[in-house]
Motif scaffolding. Structure first.
Motif, mmCIF file in Angstrom:
data_model
loop_
_atom_site.group_PDB
_atom_site.id
_atom_site.type_symbol
_atom_site.label_atom_id
_atom_site.label_comp_id
_atom_site.label_asym_id
_atom_site.label_seq_id
_atom_site.Cartn_x
_atom_site.Cartn_y
_atom_site.Cartn_z
ATOM 1 N N VAL A 145 0.855 -1.190 0.000
ATOM 2 C CA VAL A 145 0.000 0.000 0.000
ATOM 3 C C VAL A 145 0.891 1.239 0.000
ATOM 4 O O VAL A 145 1.970 1.229 0.602
ATOM 5 N N PRO A 146 0.451 2.304 -0.668
ATOM 6 C CA PRO A 146 1.270 3.515 -0.708
ATOM 7 C C PRO A 146 1.239 4.265 0.618
ATOM 8 O O PRO A 146 0.277 4.193 1.372
ATOM 9 N N VAL A 147 2.300 4.998 0.877
ATOM 10 C CA VAL A 147 2.397 5.853 2.057
ATOM 11 C C VAL A 147 1.829 7.219 1.711
ATOM 12 O O VAL A 147 2.101 7.764 0.648
ATOM 13 N N GLU A 148 1.014 7.720 2.604
ATOM 14 C CA GLU A 148 0.468 9.072 2.485
ATOM 15 C C GLU A 148 1.207 9.931 3.515
ATOM 16 O O GLU A 148 1.213 9.609 4.698
ATOM 17 N N LYS A 149 1.860 10.990 3.068
ATOM 18 C CA LYS A 149 2.577 11.880 3.988
ATOM 19 C C LYS A 149 1.580 12.870 4.583
ATOM 20 O O LYS A 149 0.780 13.473 3.870
ATOM 21 N N LEU A 150 1.624 13.031 5.896
ATOM 22 C CA LEU A 150 0.717 13.925 6.609
ATOM 23 C C LEU A 150 1.391 15.269 6.887
ATOM 24 O O LEU A 150 2.597 15.334 7.115
ATOM 25 N N ASN A 151 0.602 16.339 6.884
ATOM 26 C CA ASN A 151 1.132 17.677 7.170
ATOM 27 C C ASN A 151 1.462 17.854 8.643
ATOM 28 O O ASN A 151 2.414 18.545 8.986
ATOM 29 N N ALA A 152 0.674 17.239 9.504
ATOM 30 C CA ALA A 152 0.894 17.360 10.948
ATOM 31 C C ALA A 152 1.180 15.968 11.527
ATOM 32 O O ALA A 152 0.590 14.978 11.095
ATOM 33 N N PRO A 153 2.073 15.882 12.503
ATOM 34 C CA PRO A 153 2.392 14.568 13.067
ATOM 35 C C PRO A 153 1.261 14.015 13.933
ATOM 36 O O PRO A 153 0.546 14.762 14.593
ATOM 37 N N VAL A 154 1.128 12.698 13.920
ATOM 38 C CA VAL A 154 0.213 11.974 14.806
ATOM 39 C C VAL A 154 1.070 11.483 15.966
ATOM 40 O O VAL A 154 2.011 10.713 15.768
ATOM 41 N N GLU A 155 0.779 11.951 17.182
ATOM 42 C CA GLU A 155 1.613 11.655 18.347
ATOM 43 C C GLU A 155 1.572 10.178 18.731
ATOM 44 O O GLU A 155 2.587 9.573 19.028
ATOM 45 N N GLN A 156 0.382 9.580 18.725
ATOM 46 C CA GLN A 156 0.238 8.199 19.189
ATOM 47 C C GLN A 156 -0.228 7.325 18.030
ATOM 48 O O GLN A 156 -1.160 7.675 17.308
ATOM 49 N N PHE A 157 0.458 6.184 17.842
ATOM 50 C CA PHE A 157 0.106 5.251 16.767
ATOM 51 C C PHE A 157 -1.384 4.954 16.827
ATOM 52 O O PHE A 157 -1.917 4.637 17.892
ATOM 53 N N THR A 158 -2.052 5.067 15.682
ATOM 54 C CA THR A 158 -3.507 4.939 15.634
ATOM 55 C C THR A 158 -3.938 4.022 14.497
ATOM 56 O O THR A 158 -3.509 4.205 13.360
ATOM 57 N N LYS A 178 0.692 7.892 6.986
ATOM 58 C CA LYS A 178 -0.602 7.190 7.032
ATOM 59 C C LYS A 178 -0.630 6.188 5.889
ATOM 60 O O LYS A 178 -0.180 6.482 4.785
ATOM 61 N N VAL A 179 -1.123 4.986 6.172
ATOM 62 C CA VAL A 179 -1.366 3.994 5.123
ATOM 63 C C VAL A 179 -2.807 3.548 5.194
ATOM 64 O O VAL A 179 -3.417 3.543 6.266
ATOM 65 N N VAL A 180 -3.347 3.199 4.040
ATOM 66 C CA VAL A 180 -4.753 2.811 3.931
ATOM 67 C C VAL A 180 -4.820 1.440 3.259
ATOM 68 O O VAL A 180 -4.296 1.251 2.162
ATOM 69 N N VAL A 181 -5.482 0.498 3.936
ATOM 70 C CA VAL A 181 -5.663 -0.867 3.410
ATOM 71 C C VAL A 181 -7.124 -1.013 3.001
ATOM 72 O O VAL A 181 -8.010 -1.007 3.852
ATOM 73 N N PRO A 182 -7.420 -1.119 1.678
ATOM 74 C CA PRO A 182 -8.814 -1.258 1.238
ATOM 75 C C PRO A 182 -9.373 -2.633 1.590
ATOM 76 O O PRO A 182 -8.719 -3.650 1.392
ATOM 77 N N LEU A 183 -10.594 -2.646 2.156
ATOM 78 C CA LEU A 183 -11.265 -3.885 2.541
ATOM 79 C C LEU A 183 -12.596 -3.973 1.820
ATOM 80 O O LEU A 183 -13.348 -2.992 1.786
#
Length: 185
Positions: A145-158, A178-183
């Protein structure tokens, strides 16, 4: 007091002491965990999905490519192995994931991640040498899956489920990634 009640009280006292000692020495339930446990659930019609994982924090550290090395299998969280459960078969990028419980492993890279659904249940995410307990012989589905770069950091793994566009996906985000896995059912 009769003998039976005395024995019950002694037994209950022993059980209470054992639980206290376990919680104090093995898993201190009185202290906040550095990587707290979390469950994420999704239900739609007859479909029921659930993820159990532990949520490490960034705490000013460089995460991907440093704390979590690139091109190596990661337990996808902290502490216990992350688990993914589905009560129905899912199509994930053209591959079928049968109904069941799986451990979730990832191989982070700068521009893509490999996401692995493994049928073996592991009690912990890493062994005594801090190497992932993952056994590739039990891989059921692995996808890129492709990596999506975020503008602001996410402090805690979600980890979350997203069905906001009528297209169900499993998302994972931490730091500026951020990564997205299609289901699909």
């Amino acid at each position: 007091m009769n003998t039976f009640l005395k024995r019950i009280l002694v037994l209950l006292s022993i059980v209470a002491l054992a639980l206290f000692l376990y919680s104090f020495f093995v898993e201190n339930i009185f202290e906040k965990r550095l990587s707290p446990k979390d469950n994420v659930k999704f239900e739609l019609n007859d479909l029921k999905l659930k993820v159990f994982y532990n949520r490490p924090s960034k705490k000013g550290r460089d995460v991907f490519g440093a704390l979590v090395p690139f091109n190596q299998v990661w337990r996808t969280g902290a502490n216990e192995a992350t688990t993914f459960e589905t009560n129905q078969s899912l199509a994930i990028k053209g591959m079928t994931l049968p109904a069941g419980k799986y451990t979730l492993w990832t191989v982070p890279r700068d521009s893509t991640w490999t996401v692995i659904f493994n049928s073996k249940q592991y009690s912990w995410g890493v062994n005594s040498e801090m190497k992932p307990m993952w056994d590739p012989n039990y891989d059921v589905v692995d996808i890129e899956v492709p990596v999506e770069k975020l503008n602001a950091p996410v402090e805690q793994f979600t980890i979350a489920f997203d069905n906001s566009t009528d297209s169900l996906s499993l998302t994972m985000a931490w730091d500026r990634v951020k990564v997205v896995v299609p289901l699909k059912e």
